[in-house]
Design an enzyme around this catalytic site. Structure first.
Site, PDB file in Angstrom:
ATOM      1  N   ARG A 143      10.834  -3.363  12.194  1.00 20.68           N
ATOM      2  CA  ARG A 143       9.719  -2.858  13.007  1.00 20.68           C
ATOM      3  C   ARG A 143       9.297  -3.943  13.991  1.00 20.68           C
ATOM      4  O   ARG A 143       9.274  -5.118  13.647  1.00 20.68           O
ATOM      5  CB  ARG A 143       8.535  -2.517  12.093  1.00 20.68           C
ATOM      6  CG  ARG A 143       8.577  -1.110  11.550  1.00 20.68           C
ATOM      7  CD  ARG A 143       7.549  -0.880  10.473  1.00 20.68           C
ATOM      8  NE  ARG A 143       6.186  -1.309  10.811  1.00 20.68           N
ATOM      9  CZ  ARG A 143       5.132  -1.088  10.031  1.00 20.68           C
ATOM     10  NH1 ARG A 143       5.276  -0.444   8.892  1.00 20.68           N
ATOM     11  NH2 ARG A 143       3.939  -1.489  10.385  1.00 20.68           N
ATOM     12  N   LYS A 171       0.840  -1.205   0.000  1.00 21.02           N
ATOM     13  CA  LYS A 171       0.000   0.000   0.000  1.00 21.02           C
ATOM     14  C   LYS A 171       0.878   1.259   0.000  1.00 21.02           C
ATOM     15  O   LYS A 171       0.639   2.184  -0.764  1.00 21.02           O
ATOM     16  CB  LYS A 171      -0.935   0.026   1.227  1.00 21.02           C
ATOM     17  CG  LYS A 171      -1.910  -1.138   1.286  1.00 21.02           C
ATOM     18  CD  LYS A 171      -2.972  -0.937   2.356  1.00 21.02           C
ATOM     19  CE  LYS A 171      -2.446  -1.051   3.774  1.00 21.02           C
ATOM     20  NZ  LYS A 171      -1.984  -2.403   4.139  1.00 21.02           N
ATOM     21  N   ARG A 177      -1.366  -9.794  12.892  1.00 21.07           N
ATOM     22  CA  ARG A 177      -1.887  -8.703  12.057  1.00 21.07           C
ATOM     23  C   ARG A 177      -2.726  -9.253  10.910  1.00 21.07           C
ATOM     24  O   ARG A 177      -3.726  -8.661  10.513  1.00 21.07           O
ATOM     25  CB  ARG A 177      -0.725  -7.848  11.510  1.00 21.07           C
ATOM     26  CG  ARG A 177      -0.055  -7.008  12.595  1.00 21.07           C
ATOM     27  CD  ARG A 177       1.280  -6.451  12.145  1.00 21.07           C
ATOM     28  NE  ARG A 177       1.181  -5.446  11.112  1.00 21.07           N
ATOM     29  CZ  ARG A 177       2.192  -5.109  10.310  1.00 21.07           C
ATOM     30  NH1 ARG A 177       3.352  -5.715  10.401  1.00 21.07           N
ATOM     31  NH2 ARG A 177       2.032  -4.159   9.414  1.00 21.07           N
ATOM     32  N   ARG A 193      11.502  -7.227   5.836  1.00 24.25           N
ATOM     33  CA  ARG A 193      11.475  -5.759   5.668  1.00 24.25           C
ATOM     34  C   ARG A 193      12.349  -5.074   6.717  1.00 24.25           C
ATOM     35  O   ARG A 193      12.341  -5.426   7.887  1.00 24.25           O
ATOM     36  CB  ARG A 193      10.024  -5.283   5.782  1.00 24.25           C
ATOM     37  CG  ARG A 193       9.868  -3.778   5.618  1.00 24.25           C
ATOM     38  CD  ARG A 193       8.465  -3.416   5.267  1.00 24.25           C
ATOM     39  NE  ARG A 193       7.561  -3.436   6.399  1.00 24.25           N
ATOM     40  CZ  ARG A 193       6.304  -2.990   6.339  1.00 24.25           C
ATOM     41  NH1 ARG A 193       5.809  -2.538   5.198  1.00 24.25           N
ATOM     42  NH2 ARG A 193       5.535  -3.034   7.408  1.00 24.25           N
ATOM     43  N   ARG A 227      -9.977   0.749   8.399  1.00 23.30           N
ATOM     44  CA  ARG A 227      -9.546  -0.632   8.616  1.00 23.30           C
ATOM     45  C   ARG A 227     -10.634  -1.465   9.269  1.00 23.30           C
ATOM     46  O   ARG A 227     -10.430  -2.646   9.534  1.00 23.30           O
ATOM     47  CB  ARG A 227      -8.350  -0.624   9.540  1.00 23.30           C
ATOM     48  CG  ARG A 227      -7.083  -1.081   8.753  1.00 23.30           C
ATOM     49  CD  ARG A 227      -5.976  -1.035   9.395  1.00 23.30           C
ATOM     50  NE  ARG A 227      -4.774  -1.643   9.463  1.00 23.30           N
ATOM     51  CZ  ARG A 227      -3.634  -1.053   9.127  1.00 23.30           C
ATOM     52  NH1 ARG A 227      -3.635   0.135   8.580  1.00 23.30           N
ATOM     53  NH2 ARG A 227      -2.514  -1.661   9.335  1.00 23.30           N
TER      54      ARG A 227
HETATM   55  P1  AMP Z   1       0.482   0.061   9.103  1.00 21.34           P
HETATM   56  O1  AMP Z   1       1.768   0.814   8.991  1.00 21.34           O
HETATM   57  O2  AMP Z   1      -0.606   0.620   8.221  1.00 21.34           O
HETATM   58  O3  AMP Z   1       0.653  -1.425   8.928  1.00 21.34           O
HETATM   59  O4  AMP Z   1      -0.055   0.282  10.598  1.00 21.34           O
HETATM   60  C1  AMP Z   1       0.697  -0.150  11.706  1.00 21.34           C
HETATM   61  C2  AMP Z   1      -0.213  -0.313  12.917  1.00 21.34           C
HETATM   62  O5  AMP Z   1      -0.844   0.933  13.235  1.00 21.34           O
HETATM   63  C3  AMP Z   1      -1.370  -1.284  12.757  1.00 21.34           C
HETATM   64  O6  AMP Z   1      -0.970  -2.626  12.981  1.00 21.34           O
HETATM   65  C4  AMP Z   1      -2.348  -0.782  13.802  1.00 21.34           C
HETATM   66  O7  AMP Z   1      -1.928  -1.139  15.120  1.00 21.34           O
HETATM   67  C5  AMP Z   1      -2.171   0.720  13.688  1.00 21.34           C
HETATM   68  N1  AMP Z   1      -3.118   1.303  12.700  1.00 21.34           N
HETATM   69  C6  AMP Z   1      -2.803   1.908  11.526  1.00 21.34           C
HETATM   70  N2  AMP Z   1      -3.917   2.322  10.888  1.00 21.34           N
HETATM   71  C7  AMP Z   1      -4.968   1.966  11.678  1.00 21.34           C
HETATM   72  C8  AMP Z   1      -6.380   2.103  11.563  1.00 21.34           C
HETATM   73  N3  AMP Z   1      -6.970   2.685  10.496  1.00 21.34           N
HETATM   74  N4  AMP Z   1      -7.136   1.613  12.581  1.00 21.34           N
HETATM   75  C9  AMP Z   1      -6.591   1.037  13.670  1.00 21.34           C
HETATM   76  N5  AMP Z   1      -5.267   0.860  13.825  1.00 21.34           N
HETATM   77  C10 AMP Z   1      -4.450   1.330  12.838  1.00 21.34           C
END
Ligand code: AMP
Length: 216
Positions: free
Chosen positions: A160, A13, A171, A127, A88
């Protein structure tokens, strides 16, 4: 142009969003990036979010929706935006619908980057991110020429906390149970564009352009 990118963690993404931003000059809004910046800066929001993020769980909807209400009102969104990692959950999508209705704007499309679980695990376990500039590498597919250091800025590369295999599996489970229902939600709204996300980078952008073009 106002679009949403949906897909499992590691679907690409962020990478696709960067390409779309470069081409269409819209704001790139990544909730994950905003949250990580807040954790790093030690803000109240960051303190609330950190434990959920480390566990591979979702940050509560009200926290995310409040954050996005402010972000979408910023000036750089006037020319359009690409939402990466939001919504999400179905309640977040419903909240976004009300927010956009209040603002008098509509979505152009929702792009689903379709990637299977094994590909996700392979991509995310390898990653690495630069601590200094945030650049993304992969130990097998895109290694840094300087080993454990960023070949752009010399910063230290790290994994990370939520890219460890156990957390990735968690996840993915969260994605299937809480985020995948959005496919139906936006499908019913006639907004869904499905793109095979396992294909190489620029090919995905090609699909996205063709689909957006055919809807215009
Ligand atoms: P990402 O970098 O998009 O994979 O986001 C990393 C983490 O941030 C996720 O695993 C969630 O814990 C949190 N997060 C990011 N976006 C959201 C969202 N829209 N709703 C809830 N948690 C989020």
């Amino acid at each position: 142009m106002r679009i949403i990118l949906v897909g499992p963690p590691g679907a690409g993404k962020g990478t696709q969003a960067e390409k779309i931003v470069a081409k269409y000059n819209v704001a790139h809004i990544s909730t994950g990036d905003i949250l990580r910046a807040n954790v790093k800066a030690g803000t109240e929001l960051g303190k609330k979010a950190k434990s959920f993020m480390d566990a591979g769980a979702l940050v509560p909807d009200d926290v995310i929706v409040g954050m996005m209400r402010g972000r979408l009102a910023e000036d750089d969104c006037k020319n359009g935006f690409i939402l990466d990692g939001f919504p999400r959950t179905v309640p977040q999508a419903e909240a976004l619908d009300s927010l956009l209705a209040e603002m008098g704007i509509k979505l152009d499309g929702v792009i689903l980057l379709d990637v299977d679980d094994d590909t996700v695990v392979e991509r995310l376990c390898g990653r690495r991110m630069c601590k200094k500039c945030g650049r993304i590498f992969h130990v097998s597919f895109k290694p840094s020429s300087k080993g454990d250091l960023c070949d752009e800025c010399g910063g230290e590369l790290y994994q990370r906390d939520d890219d460890k295999e156990e957390v990735i599996r968690q996840r993915l489970a969260v994605y299937h149970s809480q985020t995948a229902p959005l496919v139906d939600y936006y499908g019913k709204a006639g907004l869904l564009l499905r793109v095979p996300g396992a294909e190489a980078g620029d090919k995905v952008l090609g699909h996205i352009e063709a689909m957006l073009g055919s809807r215009a």
